[in-house]
Design a protein around this motif. Structure first.
Motif, PDB file in Angstrom:
ATOM      1  N   UNK A  13       0.878  -1.159   0.000  1.00  8.92           N
ATOM      2  CA  UNK A  13       0.000   0.000   0.000  1.00  8.92           C
ATOM      3  C   UNK A  13       0.919   1.214   0.000  1.00  8.92           C
ATOM      4  N   UNK A  14       0.631   2.208  -0.850  1.00  8.34           N
ATOM      5  CA  UNK A  14       1.522   3.370  -0.957  1.00  8.34           C
ATOM      6  C   UNK A  14       0.751   4.684  -0.854  1.00  8.34           C
ATOM      7  N   UNK A  15       0.279   5.034   0.335  1.00  2.00           N
ATOM      8  CA  UNK A  15      -0.373   6.329   0.482  1.00  2.00           C
ATOM      9  C   UNK A  15       0.664   7.457   0.423  1.00  2.00           C
ATOM     10  N   UNK A  16       0.231   8.695   0.205  1.00  2.00           N
ATOM     11  CA  UNK A  16       1.181   9.810   0.253  1.00  2.00           C
ATOM     12  C   UNK A  16       1.970   9.786   1.560  1.00  2.00           C
ATOM     13  N   UNK A  17       3.269  10.024   1.440  1.00  2.00           N
ATOM     14  CA  UNK A  17       4.163   9.956   2.587  1.00  2.00           C
ATOM     15  C   UNK A  17       4.947   8.664   2.652  1.00  2.00           C
ATOM     16  N   UNK A  18       4.592   7.686   1.827  1.00  2.00           N
ATOM     17  CA  UNK A  18       5.309   6.410   1.817  1.00  2.00           C
ATOM     18  C   UNK A  18       6.364   6.412   0.712  1.00  2.00           C
ATOM     19  N   UNK A 136      12.778  -2.265   0.093  1.00  5.93           N
ATOM     20  CA  UNK A 136      12.201  -1.877   1.377  1.00  5.93           C
ATOM     21  C   UNK A 136      11.032  -0.912   1.137  1.00  5.93           C
ATOM     22  N   UNK A 137       9.876  -1.250   1.688  1.00  4.50           N
ATOM     23  CA  UNK A 137       8.702  -0.392   1.587  1.00  4.50           C
ATOM     24  C   UNK A 137       8.545   0.324   2.925  1.00  4.50           C
ATOM     25  N   UNK A 138       8.544   1.645   2.886  1.00  2.18           N
ATOM     26  CA  UNK A 138       8.362   2.448   4.087  1.00  2.18           C
ATOM     27  C   UNK A 138       6.995   3.099   4.006  1.00  2.18           C
ATOM     28  N   UNK A 139       6.030   2.501   4.699  1.00  3.76           N
ATOM     29  CA  UNK A 139       4.669   3.042   4.670  1.00  3.76           C
ATOM     30  C   UNK A 139       4.526   4.122   5.732  1.00  3.76           C
ATOM     31  N   UNK A 140       3.745   5.103   5.399  1.00  8.56           N
ATOM     32  CA  UNK A 140       3.525   6.237   6.302  1.00  8.56           C
ATOM     33  C   UNK A 140       2.958   5.748   7.634  1.00  8.56           C
ATOM     34  N   UNK A 141       3.423   6.355   8.696  1.00  7.84           N
ATOM     35  CA  UNK A 141       2.889   6.017  10.025  1.00  7.84           C
ATOM     36  C   UNK A 141       1.502   6.586  10.179  1.00  7.84           C
ATOM     37  N   UNK A 142       0.671   5.912  10.970  1.00 10.13           N
ATOM     38  CA  UNK A 142      -0.656   6.419  11.284  1.00 10.13           C
ATOM     39  C   UNK A 142      -1.632   5.827  10.358  1.00 10.13           C
TER      40      UNK A 142
END
Length: 142
Positions: A13-18, A136-142
């Motif tokens: 999943x790639x929301x803005x911020x990821x 590496x996938x860095x998904x936005x926190x929250x």
């Protein structure tokens, strides 16, 4: 470090911020016209729509595009080539509010406006003439 299987597929999943960080190396010298392709799909298979298509023709150019049920959109081409022959690379694709931003080896290189809302991205595929050492996938926190 062991190599990852290519083609590499990962549900995400790639929301803005990821962001996605891909580390690897071309498997052929640039004179043999190797390529790297990263596709962010809206479904879980390679035939689904592509919200962001990033294709590197090593030593030549980069082409970015999107694909939906109507077909491919208008390609965006850049002749900026930060990739070096025979050298490892670190590719970071960041999802911003209105666009994807791409860095290569920690240098900003490309941007591509959202044509498909990134909230619909479900799968990433990385393939062609590369060996991968890390994704590496860095998904936005929250």
């Amino acid at each position: 470090m062991s190599e990852l299987h290519v083609p590499y597929q990962h549900r995400l999943s790639l929301p803005p911020g990821s962001s996605v960080t891909i580390e690897g190396k071309p498997t052929k010298c640039f004179s043999m016209n190797p390529q790297l392709q990263v596709d962010l799909h809206t479904g879980n298979d390679e035939n689904s729509d592509i919200a962001f298509h990033f294709r590197v023709y090593f030593g030549d150019c980069v082409v970015m595009n999107s694909r939906d049920c109507a077909g491919w959109g208008f390609p965006v081409k850049s002749c900026e080539m930060p990739f070096e022959n025979g050298k490892p690379f670190k590719l970071v694709i960041s999802v911003l509010q209105n666009e994807y931003q791409v860095k290569v080896n920690d240098q900003y290189c490309y941007s591509f406006p959202h044509r498909v809302d990134p909230q619909y991205v479900e799968m990433m595929q990385v393939w062609r003439d590369v060996s991968l050492t890390s994704v590496c996938v860095c998904e936005r926190d929250g």
